[in-house]
Design an enzyme around this catalytic site. Sequence first.
Site, short mmCIF file in Angstrom:
data_model
loop_
_atom_site.label_atom_id
_atom_site.label_comp_id
_atom_site.label_asym_id
_atom_site.label_seq_id
_atom_site.Cartn_x
_atom_site.Cartn_y
_atom_site.Cartn_z
N GLY A 1 0.78 -1.23 0.00
CA GLY A 1 0.00 0.00 0.00
C GLY A 1 0.81 1.28 0.00
O GLY A 1 0.36 2.29 0.53
N THR A 2 1.99 1.28 -0.64
CA THR A 2 2.73 2.55 -0.69
C THR A 2 2.00 3.58 -1.55
O THR A 2 2.06 4.78 -1.26
CB THR A 2 4.18 2.37 -1.21
OG1 THR A 2 4.15 1.95 -2.57
CG2 THR A 2 4.96 1.39 -0.36
N ILE B 1 -7.66 -9.02 -11.53
CA ILE B 1 -8.29 -8.50 -12.75
C ILE B 1 -9.80 -8.51 -12.53
O ILE B 1 -10.37 -9.51 -12.07
CB ILE B 1 -7.86 -9.33 -13.98
CG1 ILE B 1 -6.37 -9.07 -14.24
CG2 ILE B 1 -8.71 -8.97 -15.20
CD1 ILE B 1 -5.79 -9.79 -15.43
N ASN C 1 -6.29 2.99 -12.50
CA ASN C 1 -5.27 2.04 -12.04
C ASN C 1 -3.90 2.65 -12.26
O ASN C 1 -3.69 3.39 -13.22
CB ASN C 1 -5.38 0.75 -12.87
CG ASN C 1 -4.32 -0.27 -12.51
OD1 ASN C 1 -4.09 -0.58 -11.34
ND2 ASN C 1 -3.63 -0.81 -13.52
N HIS D 1 -0.07 1.53 -13.13
CA HIS D 1 0.71 0.39 -13.64
C HIS D 1 2.19 0.80 -13.67
O HIS D 1 2.51 1.88 -14.17
CB HIS D 1 0.23 0.00 -15.05
CG HIS D 1 0.97 -1.18 -15.57
ND1 HIS D 1 0.75 -2.46 -15.10
CD2 HIS D 1 1.98 -1.28 -16.48
CE1 HIS D 1 1.57 -3.30 -15.71
NE2 HIS D 1 2.33 -2.61 -16.55
C1 GAR Z 1 3.12 -0.92 -7.49
O1 GAR Z 1 4.34 -0.83 -8.19
C2 GAR Z 1 1.96 -0.92 -8.45
O2 GAR Z 1 2.13 -0.09 -9.56
C3 GAR Z 1 1.94 -2.35 -8.89
O3 GAR Z 1 2.27 -3.10 -7.74
C4 GAR Z 1 3.00 -2.29 -6.81
C5 GAR Z 1 2.23 -2.27 -5.52
O4 GAR Z 1 2.71 -1.37 -4.63
N1 GAR Z 1 0.67 -2.69 -9.41
C6 GAR Z 1 0.48 -3.56 -10.39
O5 GAR Z 1 1.39 -4.19 -10.89
C7 GAR Z 1 -0.96 -3.77 -10.81
N2 GAR Z 1 -1.03 -4.37 -12.09
P1 GAR Z 1 1.95 -0.79 -3.36
O6 GAR Z 1 1.05 -1.87 -2.77
O7 GAR Z 1 3.08 -0.46 -2.40
O8 GAR Z 1 1.18 0.43 -3.77
#
Ligand code: GAR
Length: 202
Positions: free
Chosen positions: A14-15, A94, A109, A111
């Site tokens: 969740g950053t 998805i 979203n 990416h």
């Molecule tokens: C982030 O890099 C996000 O862009 C990616 O996963 C990571 C989660 O980070 N998301 C995807 O790949 C979705 N297709 P977070 O939980 O620390 O925000």
Amino acid sequence: MEKIKVAVLVSGGGTNLGAILKAVDDKIIQSAEIDIVISNKSGVYALERAKAHGVDSIVIDKKALGAKEFEKQLVDVLESRGIGLIVLAGFMCILSEDFTKRYPEKIINVHPALIPSFCGKGYYGLKVHEEALNYGVKVTGATVHFVNEIPDGGKIIAQKAVEILDGDTPEILQKRVMENAEWIILPRAVESVAKDMLKEKN
Ligand code: GAR
């Protein structure tokens, strides 16, 4: 002032959620309020971030419920709380066509690559950065886009490029892309989409 109610969907650390919550505190986000954080898994750190910020959070366990029941419960929560904008922030599922068609241009979203590179089914999290390094591209980045029935296929809202440096590992690259791109463009996109929604309403 009227604000768009946002649900942030998460699956892990969740950053990106943290960046959104900080942007609310810093008044970068003024047109939206974070109403609820929804995780498809229990025990993830994103839920702690929500709690620490006094934001409601719930788990809808996709694995236990199955995809259909998961989406049914998700819709119930979104409808009962009057959510106007759904933000996928590190959300690793998805969503079905039935679901995305219900919310046209109301789901965004982030990416971790420059779409249309390194995206689509199977490209998520660290895997995206591994593939970028394997390919040998010199520039990558992040994209915020609307979500439709095609994975990573909806209209692009914002992109930011990030350089790949000698010696990068997937983990180092992931951190650079998050810090220099995702955490900046996602909160800004939340504000700009919510602002447009308010304009349309009034
Ligand atoms: C982030 O890099 C996000 O862009 C990616 O996963 C990571 C989660 O980070 N998301 C995807 O790949 C979705 N297709 P977070 O939980 O620390 O925000």
